[in-house]
Design a protein around this motif. Structure first.
Motif, PDB file in Angstrom:
ATOM      1  N   SER A  91       0.828  -1.204   0.000  1.00 58.21           N
ATOM      2  CA  SER A  91       0.000   0.000   0.000  1.00 58.21           C
ATOM      3  C   SER A  91       0.861   1.252   0.000  1.00 58.21           C
ATOM      4  O   SER A  91       0.569   2.220  -0.712  1.00 58.21           O
ATOM      5  N   ASP A  92       1.925   1.239   0.781  1.00 57.78           N
ATOM      6  CA  ASP A  92       2.824   2.388   0.840  1.00 57.78           C
ATOM      7  C   ASP A  92       3.468   2.640  -0.524  1.00 57.78           C
ATOM      8  O   ASP A  92       3.618   3.791  -0.949  1.00 57.78           O
ATOM      9  N   ALA A  93       3.826   1.572  -1.212  1.00 61.00           N
ATOM     10  CA  ALA A  93       4.428   1.721  -2.542  1.00 61.00           C
ATOM     11  C   ALA A  93       3.449   2.372  -3.518  1.00 61.00           C
ATOM     12  O   ALA A  93       3.833   3.191  -4.360  1.00 61.00           O
ATOM     13  N   THR A  94       2.172   2.020  -3.400  1.00 61.86           N
ATOM     14  CA  THR A  94       1.156   2.634  -4.247  1.00 61.86           C
ATOM     15  C   THR A  94       1.034   4.121  -3.964  1.00 61.86           C
ATOM     16  O   THR A  94       0.971   4.954  -4.885  1.00 61.86           O
ATOM     17  N   VAL A  95       1.012   4.480  -2.683  1.00 66.17           N
ATOM     18  CA  VAL A  95       0.908   5.887  -2.299  1.00 66.17           C
ATOM     19  C   VAL A  95       2.119   6.664  -2.804  1.00 66.17           C
ATOM     20  O   VAL A  95       1.983   7.781  -3.326  1.00 66.17           O
ATOM     21  N   ILE A  96       3.307   6.101  -2.656  1.00 71.72           N
ATOM     22  CA  ILE A  96       4.524   6.775  -3.106  1.00 71.72           C
ATOM     23  C   ILE A  96       4.454   7.087  -4.594  1.00 71.72           C
ATOM     24  O   ILE A  96       4.767   8.199  -5.036  1.00 71.72           O
ATOM     25  N   TRP A 132       9.968  13.809  -7.632  1.00 71.31           N
ATOM     26  CA  TRP A 132      10.442  12.437  -7.752  1.00 71.31           C
ATOM     27  C   TRP A 132      11.616  12.151  -6.829  1.00 71.31           C
ATOM     28  O   TRP A 132      11.901  11.006  -6.519  1.00 71.31           O
ATOM     29  N   PHE A 133      12.325  13.165  -6.420  1.00 66.98           N
ATOM     30  CA  PHE A 133      13.389  12.955  -5.443  1.00 66.98           C
ATOM     31  C   PHE A 133      12.787  12.397  -4.154  1.00 66.98           C
ATOM     32  O   PHE A 133      13.299  11.435  -3.583  1.00 66.98           O
ATOM     33  N   ASP A 134      11.706  12.991  -3.689  1.00 61.58           N
ATOM     34  CA  ASP A 134      11.055  12.523  -2.474  1.00 61.58           C
ATOM     35  C   ASP A 134      10.535  11.100  -2.644  1.00 61.58           C
ATOM     36  O   ASP A 134      10.657  10.268  -1.744  1.00 61.58           O
ATOM     37  N   ALA A 135       9.961  10.808  -3.807  1.00 59.22           N
ATOM     38  CA  ALA A 135       9.467   9.455  -4.068  1.00 59.22           C
ATOM     39  C   ALA A 135      10.617   8.450  -4.046  1.00 59.22           C
ATOM     40  O   ALA A 135      10.500   7.361  -3.471  1.00 59.22           O
ATOM     41  N   GLY A 136      11.740   8.807  -4.669  1.00 60.15           N
ATOM     42  CA  GLY A 136      12.896   7.911  -4.654  1.00 60.15           C
ATOM     43  C   GLY A 136      13.422   7.693  -3.252  1.00 60.15           C
ATOM     44  O   GLY A 136      13.771   6.564  -2.872  1.00 60.15           O
ATOM     45  N   TYR A 137      13.463   8.766  -2.471  1.00 60.01           N
ATOM     46  CA  TYR A 137      13.952   8.650  -1.096  1.00 60.01           C
ATOM     47  C   TYR A 137      13.055   7.723  -0.284  1.00 60.01           C
ATOM     48  O   TYR A 137      13.533   6.848   0.446  1.00 60.01           O
ATOM     49  N   ARG A 138      11.738   7.880  -0.435  1.00 56.97           N
ATOM     50  CA  ARG A 138      10.800   7.056   0.320  1.00 56.97           C
ATOM     51  C   ARG A 138      10.889   5.598  -0.103  1.00 56.97           C
ATOM     52  O   ARG A 138      10.797   4.685   0.732  1.00 56.97           O
ATOM     53  N   ARG A 149      16.310   8.804  -8.851  1.00 56.37           N
ATOM     54  CA  ARG A 149      17.511   8.013  -8.563  1.00 56.37           C
ATOM     55  C   ARG A 149      18.347   8.659  -7.464  1.00 56.37           C
ATOM     56  O   ARG A 149      18.848   7.973  -6.567  1.00 56.37           O
ATOM     57  N   ASP A 150      18.465   9.985  -7.513  1.00 52.74           N
ATOM     58  CA  ASP A 150      19.206  10.685  -6.455  1.00 52.74           C
ATOM     59  C   ASP A 150      18.564  10.439  -5.093  1.00 52.74           C
ATOM     60  O   ASP A 150      19.249  10.175  -4.102  1.00 52.74           O
ATOM     61  N   GLY A 151      17.259  10.545  -5.043  1.00 54.52           N
ATOM     62  CA  GLY A 151      16.561  10.329  -3.781  1.00 54.52           C
ATOM     63  C   GLY A 151      16.668   8.889  -3.322  1.00 54.52           C
ATOM     64  O   GLY A 151      16.843   8.615  -2.124  1.00 54.52           O
ATOM     65  N   TRP A 152      16.549   7.946  -4.271  1.00 54.19           N
ATOM     66  CA  TRP A 152      16.595   6.529  -3.911  1.00 54.19           C
ATOM     67  C   TRP A 152      17.942   6.168  -3.269  1.00 54.19           C
ATOM     68  O   TRP A 152      17.983   5.427  -2.279  1.00 54.19           O
ATOM     69  N   LEU A 153      19.023   6.665  -3.811  1.00 50.91           N
ATOM     70  CA  LEU A 153      20.343   6.348  -3.259  1.00 50.91           C
ATOM     71  C   LEU A 153      20.477   6.843  -1.825  1.00 50.91           C
ATOM     72  O   LEU A 153      21.056   6.149  -0.968  1.00 50.91           O
ATOM     73  N   GLN A 154      19.920   8.016  -1.518  1.00 50.18           N
ATOM     74  CA  GLN A 154      19.998   8.522  -0.151  1.00 50.18           C
ATOM     75  C   GLN A 154      19.087   7.732   0.777  1.00 50.18           C
ATOM     76  O   GLN A 154      19.451   7.416   1.912  1.00 50.18           O
ATOM     77  N   GLY A 155      17.890   7.399   0.316  1.00 43.30           N
ATOM     78  CA  GLY A 155      16.986   6.602   1.139  1.00 43.30           C
ATOM     79  C   GLY A 155      17.513   5.198   1.368  1.00 43.30           C
ATOM     80  O   GLY A 155      17.342   4.623   2.448  1.00 43.30           O
ATOM     81  N   ASN A 156      18.166   4.649   0.361  1.00 37.76           N
ATOM     82  CA  ASN A 156      18.732   3.309   0.475  1.00 37.76           C
ATOM     83  C   ASN A 156      19.780   3.247   1.584  1.00 37.76           C
ATOM     84  O   ASN A 156      19.910   2.229   2.284  1.00 37.76           O
TER      85      ASN A 156
END
Length: 338
Positions: free
Chosen positions: A202-207, A217-223, A253-260
């Motif tokens: 569900s969280d993935a759908t909301v993101i 999209w930075f925020d989405a990648g981070y989440r 991608r930038d956000g995802w790397l930081q969230g990862n």
């Protein structure tokens, strides 16, 4: 010119349609004034029948001629370009109430108001707030408006579902803290694991939907990275295309790397393993070693039927500029001014 918001006009419409009258009101009624009031608010003269029904309980008969004379004056007060603009800019349809000689002026204002209303911001808020779309937008604006309206509706539903799952998860955790029966405790532990699986999807759908809605999209990648999801930039881009929207995959991608980096820790592995959640293999190097050590310990606790409540590890989301909105704004038409 002061514009009325959509909720206010809806409320006024509900109030205006109410024609219940008390005995005293029926006895002292100025039927010409009542007709004028109904007409000036854009209410059909059939409202007289509702007033008639109320007064018939007291054997009082309305003065039809006085009412209709007043209504004829009131409707001309209503059917002006300025009122048309207010009605249109609130997203309300034209109800074909104006006499033929004043209808063109009203429609001219209404059409300009509708063009001001039919922008993405209003479509999104309409969907998010659960209001119906009344099909007022002209063909050149209707497609985009309906797309963004659907997005608002879908975000609203996804958020509600996610909140429900979180509440169920919290109740189950509370029940675990006080349950002493081993069998029921084990059942609750498995129910919590099931809810976490559902909550994660569900969280993935909301993101994804909020990435389309916010154009961030930075925020989405981070989440996604923080939640342990794999890079979903292609998937989310496909979701956004369903609403006629573009995306920002490099920002994701930038956000995802930081969230990862927040996800790939011992504490996160412990949380995921203890909840019997699937590990997507997103960590590497030292982060993988730390996460896997916690994950194995958490899985061992789950297999033994032990549970220690602690929140999902999260980080401090970095500040970053938001990308410009990807929704194209139609040219706004000037409104009528007093």
């Amino acid at each position: 010119m002061k514009r009325l918001s959509l909720p206010i006009l809806l409320l006024l419409g509900l109030l205006a349609g109410c024609a219940t009258m008390s005995k005293k009101e029926c006895e002292t009624a100025d039927w010409r004034s009542l007709g004028y009031s109904d007409g000036a608010r854009g209410i059909y003269y059939s409202n007289l029948e509702k007033r008639r029904d109320s007064c018939s309980k007291y054997n009082i008969v309305p003065d039809d001629t006085a009412y209709m004379n007043g209504w004829g004056e009131g409707i001309r007060r209503y059917c002006t370009p300025d009122t048309g603009f207010q009605v249109g800019s609130a997203g309300q349809p034209y109800n074909n109430i104006c006499p033929p000689d004043v209808e063109p002026a009203f429609l001219s204002g209404w059409q300009q108001g509708v063009r001001q209303y039919c922008v993405p911001e209003n479509a999104l808020q309409l969907g998010l707030n659960g209001y119906p779309y009344r099909g007022v937008c002209p063909p050149d604006l209707a497609g985009q408006f309906q797309n963004i309206y659907r997005l608002g509706v879908d975000v609203r539903q996804a958020r509600a579902n996610h909140q429900y799952l979180e509440e169920q998860e919290n109740r189950t955790e509370q029940a675990l803290a006080t349950e002493n029966d081993p069998g029921r405790y084990r059942n609750l532990l498995h129910e919590l694991a099931r809810l976490r699986h559902e909550e994660r999807r569900s969280d993935a759908t909301v993101i994804a939907l909020e990435a389309c809605m916010n154009a961030d999209w930075f925020d989405a990648g981070y989440r996604d990275g923080e939640a342990g999801n794999a890079d979903r930039s292609f998937e989310i881009a496909g979701v956004c295309r369903n609403y006629g929207l573009a995306g920002d995959r490099p920002g994701y991608r930038d956000g995802w790397l930081q969230g990862n980096g927040v996800y790939c820790t011992y504490d996160s592995g412990l949380y995921v393993g203890q909840g019997d959640e699937e590990y997507m293999g997103v960590c590497s190097g030292y982060g993988h070693q730390q996460f896997w050590r916690g994950y194995e310990e958490g899985r061992h606790m789950f297999d033994e039927g032990r549970y220690v409540a602690h929140p999902r590890p999260t980080g401090q989301r970095p500040e970053r500029y938001r990308q410009p909105p990807v929704m194209q704004q139609p040219e706004r038409q000037p409104g009528f001014r007093e």
